[in-house]
Design a protein around this motif. Structure first.
Motif, PDB file in Angstrom:
ATOM      1  N   ALA A 137      49.441  58.432  40.024  1.00 54.74           N
ATOM      2  CA  ALA A 137      48.490  57.433  39.736  1.00 54.74           C
ATOM      3  C   ALA A 137      47.578  58.479  38.333  1.00 54.74           C
ATOM      4  N   ALA A 150      50.074  61.061  48.683  1.00 56.58           N
ATOM      5  CA  ALA A 150      49.091  60.949  48.334  1.00 56.58           C
ATOM      6  C   ALA A 150      49.065  61.441  46.564  1.00 56.58           C
ATOM      7  N   ARG A 166      45.021  61.116  43.979  1.00 53.87           N
ATOM      8  CA  ARG A 166      43.574  60.927  43.853  1.00 53.87           C
ATOM      9  C   ARG A 166      43.156  61.590  42.497  1.00 53.87           C
ATOM     10  N   TRP A 167      42.689  60.812  41.356  1.00 51.47           N
ATOM     11  CA  TRP A 167      41.663  61.157  41.109  1.00 51.47           C
ATOM     12  C   TRP A 167      40.347  60.983  40.882  1.00 51.47           C
ATOM     13  N   ASP A 206      47.555  60.215  53.393  1.00 51.39           N
ATOM     14  CA  ASP A 206      46.540  59.974  51.901  1.00 51.39           C
ATOM     15  C   ASP A 206      44.884  60.902  51.993  1.00 51.39           C
ATOM     16  N   ALA A 264      40.847  60.376  49.606  1.00 47.65           N
ATOM     17  CA  ALA A 264      40.924  58.999  49.203  1.00 47.65           C
ATOM     18  C   ALA A 264      39.067  60.366  48.881  1.00 47.65           C
ATOM     19  N   TRP A 265      38.744  60.096  47.396  1.00 50.52           N
ATOM     20  CA  TRP A 265      36.948  60.702  46.926  1.00 50.52           C
ATOM     21  C   TRP A 265      36.001  59.251  47.136  1.00 50.52           C
TER      22      TRP A 265
END
Length: 339
Positions: free
Chosen positions: A61, A98, A100-101, A137, A139-140
């Protein structure tokens, strides 16, 4: 349906089987299963650099500004900095599937049974307490103020610097993927038991979409949060989340592949989805065509000599695909979908 005959904007190749394609701003990254990621100019495919994480890769990512590339794999994670080509690799020994930014300066990494939050120097800002199993996983939501992570038993949410969860969304089973709609109203997971589980975040009300013949490993909202696409069968299903959500409704479906290998929503609000299959086909279709409960035909399809393993939109008009043999192509959006 139309079959594509137009040539790609550019073509190149990498010396590995790609497992992920990432894109942001003017860069594209091709992550190979063996542990090397190739960074290319999105407009031309010209090489910019490479990053290697010993032990292999599982995810990639870019930060929103493309100033950093995050990678993760079976034994750790790595960060590449565009400004000077610096690479920081952390071989933690923890399975990491995973990255994620939340913003250009904040990154979440699934690391074993924990989720780690790092800055752009790779320094750990905080970490969650151990989940019941490996975190699959992350997520934000709430504009990067809350982090969600999936593991056996459901989804746990953490605020900044809180190791204990501030909210838990429980469903017994192994959760493989998270999808959050952009306004944070819904949390969805794709599961090993061939179901999609959905929670409404404000009150925890939940429902389960069952009946899939295969596990749900790919799950994604479009940018508007109206459409949720998933694998789990030869058919791709797309659920509509407008109004009160999908309870009591039926999904639209697309059958263009034997086994789904990649899904990617076109950026923006066009409701265009790209999909790929193990038999070597790539298809485009519109989620807003047809009616709930019906099968929608692809608007555009192309057959390739090898299975497509990963894809990502470099911009709203260019899709970058990678096949099993390492061939990389950038495809212009067909005119029939450019609206």
């Amino acid at each position: 349906m139309t079959t594509a005959t137009n040539a790609p904007a550019w073509t190149t190749a990498v010396d590995d089987a790609p497992i992920a394609v990432a894109a942001a701003a003017d860069l594209v990254a091709i992550a190979g299963a063996g542990g090397t990621a190739w960074i290319l100019e999105a407009a031309t495919g010209t090489p910019v650099g490479t990053v290697t994480l010993p032990g292999g890769l599982l995810a990639a990512a870019f930060s929103p500004d493309a100033a950093h590339l995050a990678l993760s794999g079976p034994v750790g994670h790595a960060l590449w900095r565009r400004a000077d080509g610096r690479v920081l690799a952390e071989q933690t020994g923890a399975w990491s599937s995973a990255v994620r930014w939340a913003a250009p300066d904040r990154l979440a990494v699934a690391s074993g049974r924990r989720a780690l939050v790092l800055d752009t120097d790779g320094a750990q800002q905080w970490a969650t307490d151990p989940a019941p199993s490996t975190v699959t996983d992350v997520a934000w939501l709430r504009e990067g103020r809350r982090l969600a992570s999936s593991a056996y038993g459901g989804v746990r949410c953490h605020e900044r610097h809180t190791d204990k969860p501030v909210a838990e969304y429980k469903y017994l089973g192994s959760h493989l993927a998270i999808a959050l709609n952009p306004n944070g109203r819904w949390i969805c997971t794709g599961n090993q038991d061939s179901s999609i589980h959905i929670w409404r975040t404000r009150d925890g009300d939940d429902l389960t979409m069952q009946g899939y013949p295969e596990k749900i490993a790919r799950l994604a909202f479009d940018d508007t949060g109206r459409w949720l696409a998933s694998d789990g069968a030869p058919d791709i299903t797309v659920w509509e989340f407008s109004g009160k959500g999908p309870a009591g409704t039926s999904p639209r479906s697309l059958r263009a592949h034997e086994t789904i290998t990649a899904l990617a929503w076109r950026p923006g609000s066009s409701a265009v989805l790209a999909s790929a299959g193990a038999e070597g086909t790539v298809a485009f279709w519109r989620a807003d065509s047809g009616r709930p409960g019906t099968r929608v035909k692809p608007t555009w399809m192309r057959e390739l000599p090898e299975p497509v393993t990963a894809m990502a939109w470099a911009d709203p008009h260019t899709l970058v695909i990678a096949d099993y043999e390492g061939r990389i192509e950038a495809w212009p959006l067909p005119d029939s979908l450019a609206r």
